[in-house]
Design a protein around this motif. Structure first.
Motif, mmCIF file in Angstrom:
data_model
loop_
_atom_site.group_PDB
_atom_site.id
_atom_site.type_symbol
_atom_site.label_atom_id
_atom_site.label_comp_id
_atom_site.label_asym_id
_atom_site.label_seq_id
_atom_site.Cartn_x
_atom_site.Cartn_y
_atom_site.Cartn_z
ATOM 1 N N PRO A 205 2.445 2.872 13.614
ATOM 2 C CA PRO A 205 3.792 2.301 13.648
ATOM 3 C C PRO A 205 4.478 2.494 12.298
ATOM 4 O O PRO A 205 3.828 2.786 11.295
ATOM 5 C CB PRO A 205 3.559 0.823 13.952
ATOM 6 C CG PRO A 205 2.136 0.554 13.646
ATOM 7 C CD PRO A 205 1.404 1.845 13.708
ATOM 8 N N GLY A 206 5.783 2.351 12.276
ATOM 9 C CA GLY A 206 6.548 2.552 11.049
ATOM 10 C C GLY A 206 6.164 1.560 9.968
ATOM 11 O O GLY A 206 5.559 0.534 10.235
ATOM 12 N N PRO A 207 6.521 1.867 8.723
ATOM 13 C CA PRO A 207 6.136 0.998 7.615
ATOM 14 C C PRO A 207 6.975 -0.284 7.556
ATOM 15 O O PRO A 207 8.051 -0.358 8.152
ATOM 16 C CB PRO A 207 6.403 1.875 6.389
ATOM 17 C CG PRO A 207 7.484 2.807 6.818
ATOM 18 C CD PRO A 207 7.269 3.059 8.291
ATOM 19 N N VAL A 208 6.465 -1.276 6.818
ATOM 20 C CA VAL A 208 7.253 -2.465 6.496
ATOM 21 C C VAL A 208 8.227 -2.047 5.394
ATOM 22 O O VAL A 208 7.815 -1.558 4.349
ATOM 23 C CB VAL A 208 6.335 -3.605 6.002
ATOM 24 C CG1 VAL A 208 7.169 -4.823 5.631
ATOM 25 C CG2 VAL A 208 5.314 -3.964 7.075
ATOM 26 N N LEU A 209 9.517 -2.203 5.662
ATOM 27 C CA LEU A 209 10.505 -1.579 4.779
ATOM 28 C C LEU A 209 10.669 -2.308 3.451
ATOM 29 O O LEU A 209 10.755 -1.695 2.404
ATOM 30 C CB LEU A 209 11.853 -1.475 5.502
ATOM 31 C CG LEU A 209 11.817 -0.499 6.692
ATOM 32 C CD1 LEU A 209 13.154 -0.482 7.410
ATOM 33 C CD2 LEU A 209 11.427 0.909 6.254
ATOM 34 N N THR B 16 -4.654 2.465 13.136
ATOM 35 C CA THR B 16 -3.939 3.598 12.559
ATOM 36 C C THR B 16 -3.880 3.549 11.031
ATOM 37 O O THR B 16 -3.788 4.577 10.389
ATOM 38 C CB THR B 16 -2.513 3.671 13.122
ATOM 39 O OG1 THR B 16 -1.888 2.414 12.950
ATOM 40 C CG2 THR B 16 -2.536 4.017 14.604
ATOM 41 N N ARG B 17 -3.885 2.345 10.449
ATOM 42 C CA ARG B 17 -3.934 2.224 8.990
ATOM 43 C C ARG B 17 -5.213 1.475 8.660
ATOM 44 O O ARG B 17 -5.321 0.271 8.933
ATOM 45 C CB ARG B 17 -2.753 1.412 8.471
ATOM 46 C CG ARG B 17 -1.404 2.135 8.462
ATOM 47 C CD ARG B 17 -0.335 1.161 7.987
ATOM 48 N NE ARG B 17 0.941 1.784 7.708
ATOM 49 C CZ ARG B 17 1.867 2.027 8.648
ATOM 50 N NH1 ARG B 17 1.648 1.702 9.899
ATOM 51 N NH2 ARG B 17 3.024 2.589 8.304
ATOM 52 N N VAL B 18 -6.175 2.164 8.060
ATOM 53 C CA VAL B 18 -7.476 1.548 7.790
ATOM 54 C C VAL B 18 -7.799 1.698 6.307
ATOM 55 O O VAL B 18 -7.649 2.774 5.737
ATOM 56 C CB VAL B 18 -8.590 2.210 8.635
ATOM 57 C CG1 VAL B 18 -9.934 1.550 8.344
ATOM 58 C CG2 VAL B 18 -8.262 2.119 10.122
ATOM 59 N N LEU B 53 0.755 -0.912 4.151
ATOM 60 C CA LEU B 53 1.746 -1.408 5.115
ATOM 61 C C LEU B 53 3.130 -0.839 4.835
ATOM 62 O O LEU B 53 3.913 -0.626 5.750
ATOM 63 C CB LEU B 53 1.804 -2.945 5.081
ATOM 64 C CG LEU B 53 0.704 -3.693 5.819
ATOM 65 C CD1 LEU B 53 0.881 -5.196 5.622
ATOM 66 C CD2 LEU B 53 0.697 -3.357 7.301
ATOM 67 N N GLU B 54 3.438 -0.575 3.553
ATOM 68 C CA GLU B 54 4.797 -0.103 3.232
ATOM 69 C C GLU B 54 4.862 1.427 3.148
ATOM 70 O O GLU B 54 5.891 1.980 2.789
ATOM 71 C CB GLU B 54 5.317 -0.755 1.946
ATOM 72 C CG GLU B 54 4.489 -0.482 0.719
ATOM 73 C CD GLU B 54 4.866 -1.376 -0.452
ATOM 74 O OE1 GLU B 54 5.837 -2.145 -0.353
ATOM 75 O OE2 GLU B 54 4.169 -1.316 -1.481
ATOM 76 N N THR B 55 3.745 2.094 3.501
ATOM 77 C CA THR B 55 3.717 3.560 3.454
ATOM 78 C C THR B 55 3.908 4.127 4.858
ATOM 79 O O THR B 55 3.348 3.621 5.826
ATOM 80 C CB THR B 55 2.359 4.043 2.883
ATOM 81 O OG1 THR B 55 2.200 3.510 1.580
ATOM 82 C CG2 THR B 55 2.298 5.566 2.836
ATOM 83 N N GLU B 56 4.707 5.178 4.928
ATOM 84 C CA GLU B 56 4.935 5.871 6.203
ATOM 85 C C GLU B 56 3.757 6.813 6.470
ATOM 86 O O GLU B 56 3.347 7.568 5.588
ATOM 87 C CB GLU B 56 6.237 6.680 6.107
ATOM 88 C CG GLU B 56 6.517 7.556 7.307
ATOM 89 C CD GLU B 56 7.655 6.996 8.135
ATOM 90 O OE1 GLU B 56 8.640 6.542 7.556
ATOM 91 O OE2 GLU B 56 7.525 7.027 9.377
ATOM 92 N N PHE B 57 3.183 6.742 7.664
ATOM 93 C CA PHE B 57 2.093 7.643 8.031
ATOM 94 C C PHE B 57 2.486 8.412 9.288
ATOM 95 O O PHE B 57 3.079 7.837 10.200
ATOM 96 C CB PHE B 57 0.810 6.859 8.349
ATOM 97 C CG PHE B 57 0.168 6.216 7.148
ATOM 98 C CD1 PHE B 57 -0.770 6.905 6.398
ATOM 99 C CD2 PHE B 57 0.492 4.918 6.788
ATOM 100 C CE1 PHE B 57 -1.365 6.309 5.299
ATOM 101 C CE2 PHE B 57 -0.103 4.311 5.684
ATOM 102 C CZ PHE B 57 -1.031 5.015 4.942
#
Lengths: 335, 74
Positions: A205-209, B16-18, B53-57
């Protein structure tokens, strides 16, 4: 062979989203895609997708009453393709029909939440995500229906999604021989498993902005609960999750928190439950404004012997609550 | 995002983010450290979790604790 068919309001010809609040109806004979199955359909059950989602108990009650009265050999549901609400209704109805002793054949996209809702209690033919796959799906669903009604082995009648049923069978070699063979293959670069793990194929899912203004929740499967375990969270095979207020709690002290997880050694966790859930650290980062707010509830369960499908349902329910409460991101700790 | 000492299992289950945690029994702690060192370690892990959490993947990703260490995509 007696077959009943479940469709939503759209495929019953009652209307689109404008008719999605239609309560269950019983229609004699085949309707819509039911005519394409090539089977004799004695009756069609139909319900609006929104009605089913918002009044699940009422909808199920009526639909199951009709099913119980008709006692079909097979209930056919859908195909629902990628439609989430329709798929959920199909999977849920199939699961509950199973409890009545009625076997079901569904059709839907493998990513449809209805697959999880069915909990392995339905034979689900994988379909495309959209209605373009209708002509491909119907004959497969029909073949499976005929085989099940005749009491034949359904796996010979075509593909269906794994039902997470394990059957005992004799293997030619002992487990030790097979394990050594798998190990040697792995060393040689060929990684295999006797128990295939499905690839859910999700994308992140998209990032926390703006994390400095965001609300971040803590979730864990480490069995971390208030000392004394007030809700009797089990140490394995948990069937529930719980949430505990952590507003104003600076740290998960061993005087007030513990883990009841039965799947790992609890020494380190008993000394300091923050080793399982980093509340003390997240509070520091909240104080230094690195992160906006720590959500007021800690969500917890025991992830020990829990099937992935069951855990996914916990996750969906927790995520729905967090979404509703305006949480922007989650740190989930696993043991 | 998920912090766990078993990142491959988390990835296979769909996470998805580990971020790789310290150990199964203590994903965000280390009893071999002094109290101060451990609190600092936990702050660093949590900080890294926020960064994830604040990074686009675009793909499922596993991060190691230290930013310089290898980042893998299962």
């Amino acid at each position: 062979m007696k077959v009943l068919h479940y469709v939503n309001q759209f495929f019953a010809g009652m209307g689109g989203e404008d008719a999605a609040s239609t309560p269950p109806v019983l229609i004699p004979g085949a309707v819509g895609p039911g005519r394409g199955l090539g089977l004799e359909i004695s009756a069609t059950l139909a319900c609006g997708d929104d009605y089913f989602a918002e009044h699940e108990d009422d909808a199920l009650g009526q639909l199951l009453a009709w099913l119980d009265e008709a006692r079909p050999d097979v209930l056919v549901c859908g195909p629902a393709f990628g439609s989430g609400r329709y798929g959920y209704a199909c999977g849920t109805l199939a699961r509950e029909a199973f409890r009545l002793g009625i076997v079901s054949v569904c059709g839907m996209d493998p990513q449809n939440p209805g697959v999880l809702a069915a909990q392995g209690k339905a034979y689900i033919v994988p379909t495309s995500a959209n209605v373009a796959g209708m002509r491909d799906a119907l004959p497969k669903m029909a073949a499976l229906t005929v085989a099940l009604a005749a009491g034949e082995d359904p796996s010979a009648a075509g593909p269906f999604l794994p039902r997470h049923v394990r059957r005992n069978a004799f293997a030619a070699e002992t487990g030790a021989d097979r394990a050594v063979e798998l190990l040697l293959a792995k060393i040689a670069g060929d990684t295999r498993s006797e128990i295939p793990i499905p690839d859910p194929g999700r994308i992140p899912p998209g990032p926390v902005l703006d994390i400095a203004a965001a609300t971040i929740a803590l979730v864990t499967e480490s069995g971390c609960v208030p000392r004394g375990n007030p809700d009797q969270l089990p140490s394995r095979h948990a069937r529930s999750w719980h949430r505990y207020a952590i507003d104003g709690v600076a740290s998960l002290s061993p005087e007030h928190y513990e883990s009841v997880h039965g799947g790992f050694e609890l020494g380190a966790a008993s000394e300091d439950p923050n080793r399982l859930v980093p509340l003390d650290a997240l509070r520091q980062l909240e104080a230094s404004r690195r992160v906006g707010t720590v959500h007021g509830w800690l969500y917890t369960t025991t992830g020990n012997g829990t099937p992935v499908a069951a855990a996914a349902l916990f996750g969906q329910a927790i995520a729905a609550e967090l979404n509703e409460e305006g949480v922007d991101g989650v740190i989930l700790t696993g043991t | 995002m998920v912090i766990t000492a078993l990142p491959s299992i988390a990835s296979m289950a769909g996470a998805t983010r580990v971020l790789r945690g310290i150990a199964i029994t203590n994903p965000v702690g280390d009893r071999s450290l002094t109290r101060e060192q451990e609190v600092e370690l936990r702050r660093a892990i949590t900080e890294r979790a926020l960064t994830m959490l604040e990074t686009e993947f675009s793909r499922r990703s596993v991060w190691e604790l230290k930013p310089g260490e290898a980042t893998t995509t299962p």
